[in-house]
Motif scaffolding. Structure first.
Motif, short mmCIF file in Angstrom:
data_model
loop_
_atom_site.label_atom_id
_atom_site.label_comp_id
_atom_site.label_asym_id
_atom_site.label_seq_id
_atom_site.Cartn_x
_atom_site.Cartn_y
_atom_site.Cartn_z
N VAL A 1 0.84 -1.21 0.00
CA VAL A 1 0.00 0.00 0.00
C VAL A 1 0.87 1.25 0.00
CG1 VAL A 1 -1.64 1.34 1.37
CG2 VAL A 1 -2.00 -1.11 1.06
N PHE A 2 1.93 1.23 0.81
CA PHE A 2 2.84 2.38 0.85
C PHE A 2 3.46 2.63 -0.52
CE2 PHE A 2 7.20 3.95 1.23
CZ PHE A 2 6.98 5.18 1.83
N ALA A 3 3.94 1.58 -1.19
CA ALA A 3 4.57 1.73 -2.49
C ALA A 3 3.58 2.22 -3.54
CB ALA A 3 5.21 0.41 -2.93
N VAL A 4 2.36 1.66 -3.51
CA VAL A 4 1.35 2.04 -4.50
C VAL A 4 0.96 3.50 -4.35
CG1 VAL A 4 -1.06 1.66 -5.17
CG2 VAL A 4 0.46 -0.29 -4.85
N LEU A 5 0.95 4.00 -3.12
CA LEU A 5 0.59 5.40 -2.90
C LEU A 5 1.78 6.33 -3.09
CD1 LEU A 5 -1.70 5.10 0.25
CD2 LEU A 5 -2.40 5.38 -2.13
N ALA A 6 2.97 5.92 -2.64
CA ALA A 6 4.13 6.81 -2.65
C ALA A 6 4.63 7.09 -4.07
CB ALA A 6 5.25 6.23 -1.81
N ILE A 7 4.67 6.06 -4.91
CA ILE A 7 5.23 6.25 -6.26
C ILE A 7 4.41 7.24 -7.08
CG2 ILE A 7 5.72 5.09 -8.44
CD1 ILE A 7 6.62 2.67 -6.85
N PRO A 8 3.07 7.10 -7.17
CA PRO A 8 2.31 8.12 -7.92
C PRO A 8 2.43 9.52 -7.34
CG PRO A 8 0.98 6.16 -7.58
CD PRO A 8 2.20 6.00 -6.73
N VAL A 9 2.47 9.62 -6.00
CA VAL A 9 2.61 10.94 -5.39
C VAL A 9 3.96 11.57 -5.79
CG1 VAL A 9 2.93 12.15 -3.20
CG2 VAL A 9 1.07 10.52 -3.45
N CYS A 10 5.04 10.80 -5.75
CA CYS A 10 6.35 11.32 -6.14
C CYS A 10 6.36 11.74 -7.61
CB CYS A 10 7.43 10.29 -5.87
SG CYS A 10 7.74 9.95 -4.12
N LEU A 11 5.75 10.92 -8.47
CA LEU A 11 5.71 11.25 -9.90
C LEU A 11 4.87 12.50 -10.14
CD1 LEU A 11 5.31 7.69 -11.47
CD2 LEU A 11 7.38 9.09 -11.33
N PHE A 12 3.76 12.62 -9.42
CA PHE A 12 2.92 13.81 -9.57
C PHE A 12 3.65 15.07 -9.12
CE2 PHE A 12 0.10 16.86 -7.46
CZ PHE A 12 -0.69 17.25 -8.53
N MET A 13 4.31 15.00 -7.97
CA MET A 13 5.03 16.17 -7.47
C MET A 13 6.19 16.54 -8.38
SD MET A 13 3.42 17.26 -4.88
CE MET A 13 4.62 18.48 -4.37
N GLY A 14 6.88 15.52 -8.92
CA GLY A 14 7.96 15.80 -9.85
C GLY A 14 7.45 16.47 -11.12
N SER A 15 6.32 15.99 -11.64
CA SER A 15 5.73 16.59 -12.84
C SER A 15 5.26 18.01 -12.56
CB SER A 15 4.56 15.73 -13.33
OG SER A 15 4.99 14.42 -13.62
N TRP A 16 4.73 18.23 -11.35
CA TRP A 16 4.26 19.58 -11.00
C TRP A 16 5.43 20.55 -10.91
CZ3 TRP A 16 4.85 22.50 -6.34
CH2 TRP A 16 4.06 23.64 -6.29
N GLN A 17 6.52 20.13 -10.30
CA GLN A 17 7.70 20.99 -10.22
C GLN A 17 8.29 21.26 -11.60
OE1 GLN A 17 8.88 22.67 -7.79
NE2 GLN A 17 7.98 21.77 -5.95
N LEU A 18 8.26 20.24 -12.47
CA LEU A 18 8.75 20.44 -13.84
C LEU A 18 7.86 21.43 -14.58
CD1 LEU A 18 10.73 19.63 -16.07
CD2 LEU A 18 9.21 17.73 -16.63
N GLY A 19 6.56 21.35 -14.34
CA GLY A 19 5.65 22.30 -14.96
C GLY A 19 5.91 23.73 -14.49
N ARG A 20 6.23 23.86 -13.20
CA ARG A 20 6.56 25.19 -12.68
C ARG A 20 7.81 25.75 -13.37
NH1 ARG A 20 3.92 28.39 -8.99
NH2 ARG A 20 5.84 28.67 -7.78
#
Length: 283
Positions: free
Chosen positions: A15-34
């Motif tokens: 559960v931790f891996a399934v939740l943590a990986i998408p969150v990290c990818l989302f935050m990375g994409s958001w920072q790249l968008g910024r």
């Protein structure tokens, strides 16, 4: 062999891996968008700056409030300079040289005053010798043309706010800084004249806030890499734990039991030590 994946411990890990990986990818994409937004804003600002240098000057009231589109535009304003409230802005560098701005307040017909940076002088604003070169503002009705600028803040580029400033000086060019220094309202903007007179040197306009490739932009790029690294680290740790559990399960299926603590070959327990002692040692 993979029944261990159904244990409560592995349910938590999964559960931790399934939740943590998408969150990290989302935050990375958001920072790249910024970061990409800042790059686009910087490109647009460069284009607007080129257009501002060739565009006709517009009345001040048509360019307010200051935005990324109007910052740097040539603005005109008419009025009279308040010679009694001329201020010096210390610790301002130009072309690698230390100096200060000369700021005068233009009382417009509308009643408000417009801060006007009439130019820059080399030297120290605290030195009487250097400040003696400051020319008085023109008298009578004048029309001023210059690049429109947004009010500064203590974090603006080039602003130094270490300690207070003496009377007759101003640390930050903004309406908030002037409100207690003059007895009239001040525009939340200022202009730097295009052509300076006398010994003054015209101050080039600065880029609009949050529109350039500053330190914050590259921080966004660094955060992008960090979030993607976090995602890869979570995946790596999950795979490493999975492989270790799978190897242990395979060994148990083959009848290979884990070694007991002690010597590398599994011996070293108290019973083994007693069995290996000779009869003479046992006596």
């Amino acid at each position: 062999m993979y029944r261990f994946l159904l244990t409560p411990r592995w349910w938590g890990i999964n559960v931790f891996a399934v939740l943590a990986i998408p969150v990290c990818l989302f935050m990375g994409s958001w920072q790249l968008g910024r970061f990409e937004t800042r790059v686009d804003s910087h490109r647009d600002q460069q284009t607007q700056a080129d257009q501002a240098r060739t565009a006709d000057a517009a009345p001040l009231r048509d360019l307010l409030p200051v935005s990324t589109e109007t910052s740097g535009r040539q603005a005109t304003a008419a009025g009279r300079y308040d010679a009694g409230h001329q201020l010096l802005v210390p610790d301002r560098d130009l072309d690698g040289r230390e100096g200060f701005y000369v700021l005068s307040l233009l009382r417009t017909d509308g009643g408000k005053a417009l801060p006007v940076v009439r130019g820059w002088l080399p030297g120290d604003a605290r030195s009487r010798t250097d400040t003696a070169k400051v020319p008085a503002p023109p008298s009578g009705e004048v029309t001023v043309t210059g690049a429109l600028q947004a009010s500064e803040s203590p974090s603006s580029k080039g602003v130094r706010t270490s300690g207070g400033v003496p009377d007759g000086q101003l640390g930050v060019i903004s309406a908030a800084s002037l409100v207690n220094l003059v007895p009239y309202e001040v525009y939340d903007a200022w202009i730097t004249v295009s052509k300076a007179s006398g010994p003054l040197t015209a101050v080039p306009p600065a880029a609009a806030p949050n529109s350039g490739l500053d330190l914050k932009a590259f921080q966004n790029l660094g955060y992008t890499g960090e979030w993607f690294v976090f995602a890869g680290f979570v995946l790596f740790m999950w795979f490493r734990l999975f492989r270790r559990e799978a190897e242990a399960a395979r060994d148990l299926a083959l009848g290979i039991t884990p070694e007991e603590p002690g010597s590398p070959d599994g011996s070293g327990g108290p019973d083994d030590a007693r069995q290996k002692r000779s009869p003479a040692e046992a006596a």
